[in-house]
Design a protein around this motif. Sequence first.
Motif, PDB file in Angstrom:
ATOM      1  N   ALA A 129       0.829  -1.210   0.000  1.00 37.65           N
ATOM      2  CA  ALA A 129       0.000   0.000   0.000  1.00 37.65           C
ATOM      3  C   ALA A 129       0.863   1.260   0.000  1.00 37.65           C
ATOM      4  O   ALA A 129       0.577   2.224  -0.718  1.00 37.65           O
ATOM      5  N   LYS A 130       1.937   1.250   0.784  1.00 33.62           N
ATOM      6  CA  LYS A 130       2.808   2.424   0.867  1.00 33.62           C
ATOM      7  C   LYS A 130       3.546   2.677  -0.441  1.00 33.62           C
ATOM      8  O   LYS A 130       3.675   3.818  -0.882  1.00 33.62           O
ATOM      9  N   VAL A 131       4.028   1.618  -1.070  1.00 29.33           N
ATOM     10  CA  VAL A 131       4.775   1.753  -2.326  1.00 29.33           C
ATOM     11  C   VAL A 131       3.892   2.324  -3.435  1.00 29.33           C
ATOM     12  O   VAL A 131       4.350   3.119  -4.244  1.00 29.33           O
ATOM     13  N   HIS A 132       2.624   1.938  -3.465  1.00 31.76           N
ATOM     14  CA  HIS A 132       1.742   2.342  -4.560  1.00 31.76           C
ATOM     15  C   HIS A 132       0.868   3.550  -4.232  1.00 31.76           C
ATOM     16  O   HIS A 132       0.062   3.963  -5.059  1.00 31.76           O
ATOM     17  N   TYR A 133       1.047   4.107  -3.041  1.00 29.51           N
ATOM     18  CA  TYR A 133       0.282   5.287  -2.670  1.00 29.51           C
ATOM     19  C   TYR A 133       0.584   6.419  -3.645  1.00 29.51           C
ATOM     20  O   TYR A 133       1.735   6.592  -4.019  1.00 29.51           O
ATOM     21  N   PRO A 134      -0.354   7.199  -4.138  1.00 32.34           N
ATOM     22  CA  PRO A 134      -1.745   7.292  -3.716  1.00 32.34           C
ATOM     23  C   PRO A 134      -2.686   6.402  -4.510  1.00 32.34           C
ATOM     24  O   PRO A 134      -3.898   6.523  -4.393  1.00 32.34           O
ATOM     25  N   TYR A 135      -2.151   5.501  -5.320  1.00 33.18           N
ATOM     26  CA  TYR A 135      -3.014   4.657  -6.139  1.00 33.18           C
ATOM     27  C   TYR A 135      -3.693   3.570  -5.305  1.00 33.18           C
ATOM     28  O   TYR A 135      -3.122   3.081  -4.328  1.00 33.18           O
ATOM     29  N   GLU A 136      -4.879   3.216  -5.743  1.00 34.05           N
ATOM     30  CA  GLU A 136      -5.586   2.118  -5.121  1.00 34.05           C
ATOM     31  C   GLU A 136      -4.815   0.835  -5.413  1.00 34.05           C
ATOM     32  O   GLU A 136      -4.313   0.640  -6.506  1.00 34.05           O
ATOM     33  N   CYS A 137      -4.696  -0.008  -4.414  1.00 34.40           N
ATOM     34  CA  CYS A 137      -3.987  -1.264  -4.622  1.00 34.40           C
ATOM     35  C   CYS A 137      -4.809  -2.415  -4.057  1.00 34.40           C
ATOM     36  O   CYS A 137      -5.748  -2.213  -3.296  1.00 34.40           O
ATOM     37  N   CYS A 138      -4.439  -3.599  -4.465  1.00 37.59           N
ATOM     38  CA  CYS A 138      -5.247  -4.758  -4.100  1.00 37.59           C
ATOM     39  C   CYS A 138      -4.359  -5.983  -3.980  1.00 37.59           C
ATOM     40  O   CYS A 138      -3.292  -6.066  -4.568  1.00 37.59           O
ATOM     41  N   GLY A 139      -4.833  -6.935  -3.212  1.00 37.42           N
ATOM     42  CA  GLY A 139      -4.135  -8.200  -3.078  1.00 37.42           C
ATOM     43  C   GLY A 139      -5.037  -9.231  -2.437  1.00 37.42           C
ATOM     44  O   GLY A 139      -6.128  -8.917  -1.956  1.00 37.42           O
ATOM     45  N   LEU A 140      -4.583 -10.460  -2.462  1.00 32.00           N
ATOM     46  CA  LEU A 140      -5.325 -11.570  -1.871  1.00 32.00           C
ATOM     47  C   LEU A 140      -4.564 -12.112  -0.672  1.00 32.00           C
ATOM     48  O   LEU A 140      -3.338 -12.110  -0.654  1.00 32.00           O
ATOM     49  N   LEU A 141      -5.302 -12.573   0.312  1.00 34.94           N
ATOM     50  CA  LEU A 141      -4.713 -13.235   1.468  1.00 34.94           C
ATOM     51  C   LEU A 141      -5.018 -14.710   1.399  1.00 34.94           C
ATOM     52  O   LEU A 141      -6.149 -15.113   1.124  1.00 34.94           O
ATOM     53  N   SER A 142      -3.993 -15.523   1.651  1.00 34.36           N
ATOM     54  CA  SER A 142      -4.199 -16.972   1.652  1.00 34.36           C
ATOM     55  C   SER A 142      -3.577 -17.590   2.889  1.00 34.36           C
ATOM     56  O   SER A 142      -2.704 -17.003   3.535  1.00 34.36           O
ATOM     57  N   GLY A 143      -4.046 -18.766   3.199  1.00 36.95           N
ATOM     58  CA  GLY A 143      -3.530 -19.489   4.349  1.00 36.95           C
ATOM     59  C   GLY A 143      -4.411 -20.688   4.625  1.00 36.95           C
ATOM     60  O   GLY A 143      -5.099 -21.186   3.733  1.00 36.95           O
ATOM     61  N   LYS A 144      -4.396 -21.113   5.872  1.00 41.22           N
ATOM     62  CA  LYS A 144      -5.186 -22.272   6.279  1.00 41.22           C
ATOM     63  C   LYS A 144      -5.890 -21.966   7.589  1.00 41.22           C
ATOM     64  O   LYS A 144      -5.350 -21.280   8.460  1.00 41.22           O
TER      65      LYS A 144
END
Length: 92
Positions: A18-33
Motif C-alpha cells: 500500500a505504501k509503495v503504490h500510494y496514492p493509487y488504489e492497490c489490491c491483493g489476496l490473502l491466503s492461508g489455512k
Amino acid sequence: MNTLFISKKCYQDLLNHAKVHYPYECCGLLSGKFERAEHFWILHNQLKSSKRFLVKPDDLLNVIDQIKHQKEQLLANFILTHIRTALLQRPI
C-alpha cells in the motif's frame, strides 16, 4: 462471524504494498489455512488510479493457481486506497 488472523509478515507485506503504490488504489489476496492468513499476494492495478482498480483476469487466475499449488485457501481480498489512518486490526 469468524475471525481472520493475519500473520505479522503478511500484515507487513500488505502495508508495504500500500505504501509503495500510494496514492493509487492497490489490491491483493490473502491466503492461508484455517482462518490464518500467511501470504499476501499482490494484484497490480492496471489503471494506476486512486479511485478505481482493474486487474487482468489472467493475473488473478495465476495467483489463484499459486495459492492452490501452496495447498492453501483464498481467505480474503483487500483493496486499499487511503492508508493515512491507522489500521484497527493488529497482527498476531
